[in-house]
Design a protein around this motif. Structure first.
Motif, short mmCIF file in Angstrom:
data_model
loop_
_atom_site.label_atom_id
_atom_site.label_comp_id
_atom_site.label_asym_id
_atom_site.label_seq_id
_atom_site.Cartn_x
_atom_site.Cartn_y
_atom_site.Cartn_z
N ALA A 112 -6.56 -5.55 -80.57
CA ALA A 112 -6.72 -5.01 -79.21
C ALA A 112 -5.75 -5.65 -78.22
CB ALA A 112 -8.15 -5.22 -78.73
N ALA A 113 -5.11 -6.73 -78.61
CA ALA A 113 -4.22 -7.44 -77.70
C ALA A 113 -2.91 -6.68 -77.53
CB ALA A 113 -3.93 -8.84 -78.23
N PRO B 247 -8.68 -16.61 -73.87
CA PRO B 247 -8.21 -17.80 -73.16
C PRO B 247 -7.15 -18.56 -73.95
CG PRO B 247 -10.29 -18.26 -74.21
CD PRO B 247 -9.97 -16.82 -74.50
N ALA B 248 -5.90 -18.45 -73.56
CA ALA B 248 -4.85 -19.29 -74.13
C ALA B 248 -5.08 -20.71 -73.61
CB ALA B 248 -3.48 -18.79 -73.72
N ILE B 249 -4.98 -21.68 -74.49
CA ILE B 249 -5.25 -23.07 -74.13
C ILE B 249 -3.94 -23.85 -74.16
CG2 ILE B 249 -6.53 -25.17 -74.74
CD1 ILE B 249 -8.40 -22.81 -74.14
N PHE C 232 -12.95 -12.84 -74.09
CA PHE C 232 -11.81 -12.15 -74.69
C PHE C 232 -11.63 -10.76 -74.10
CE2 PHE C 232 -12.34 -15.66 -77.45
CZ PHE C 232 -11.09 -15.89 -77.99
N SER C 233 -12.21 -10.53 -72.92
CA SER C 233 -12.10 -9.22 -72.28
C SER C 233 -10.78 -9.03 -71.55
CB SER C 233 -13.26 -9.02 -71.30
OG SER C 233 -13.16 -9.93 -70.22
N ARG C 234 -10.07 -10.13 -71.32
CA ARG C 234 -8.82 -10.07 -70.56
C ARG C 234 -7.99 -11.30 -70.87
NH1 ARG C 234 -9.93 -13.00 -65.27
NH2 ARG C 234 -11.93 -13.97 -65.66
N PRO C 235 -6.70 -11.28 -70.56
CA PRO C 235 -5.87 -12.47 -70.77
C PRO C 235 -6.23 -13.57 -69.76
CG PRO C 235 -4.50 -10.50 -70.69
CD PRO C 235 -5.88 -10.11 -70.23
N VAL D 198 -1.81 -12.29 -63.84
CA VAL D 198 -1.56 -11.43 -62.67
C VAL D 198 -0.21 -10.72 -62.76
CG1 VAL D 198 -3.06 -12.71 -61.09
CG2 VAL D 198 -0.64 -13.38 -61.29
N GLY D 199 0.60 -11.04 -63.77
CA GLY D 199 1.88 -10.35 -63.87
C GLY D 199 2.65 -10.71 -65.12
#
Length: 177
Positions: free
Chosen positions: A19-20, A78-80, A140-143, A172-173
């Motif tokens: 999905a990504a 969530p990228a860590i 995991f619903s959004r970056p 945001v971009g």
């Protein structure tokens, strides 16, 4: 980070990336945070022996580490990115993370030369033994992006600092190469 950032395991290995956004799958190579003067390399890190997220070795304390078993910056989830707050000789790459404020921008350059831009939502302190793993490592619903470093009172030994500081940020971009 020591016991600070135990990965909860339910997404260990990155999970299903179908999905990504395919553009988001490129590994990060550099992070810039103008507000606090960070412009640093990002290297991949995995798990430490104690099952916490590893950090770059102290002799490379000016580098940050991306947890490469989770999402890449720009992918859903969530990228860590972790970094040291200090060393015995002085401040390190993420020393000023506690100074971030809502609205501050974080830019991550990827291996494909694209840039993903995140905006800080909040910066919070958590005791290492009370880190809310689901809040930090899920959604995991959004970056998203999480910057994690140590803070609070110095305890020493295998614990180091008493707390973790986590900056929560949302995408945001993008700037494609």
């Amino acid at each position: 980070l020591g016991r600070s950032a135990n990965w909860p395991g339910w997404r260990l290995g990155g999970g299903d990336d179908t999905a990504a956004d395919a553009r988001g799958a490129s590994a990060p190579v550099r992070i810039s945070i103008a507000r606090i003067g960070v412009d640093a390399p990002v290297i991949p890190v995995g798990l430490a022996a104690d099952n916490s997220i590893a950090v770059p070795p102290l002799e490379r304390h000016e580098e940050t580490g991306w947890y490469d078993r989770g999402p890449a910056p720009g992918q859903d989830g969530p990228a860590i990115i972790v970094g040291h707050a200090d060393t015995r000789t002085g401040p390190s790459v993420f020393h000023e993370v506690p100074q971030l404020r809502r609205g501050d921008r974080i830019e991550v350059v990827r291996g494909d030369r694209g840039v993903v831009v995140f905006q800080v939502e909040t910066v919070e302190h958590f005791p290492k033994d009370g880190l809310p793993a689901e809040r930090v490592y899920s959604d995991f619903s959004r970056p998203g992006l999480r910057l994690i470093t140590c803070g609070g009172e110095w305890i020493g030994g295998s614990i180091g600092y008493r707390d973790n500081i986590v900056a929560f940020a949302s995408l945001v971009g993008r700037r494609d190469p």
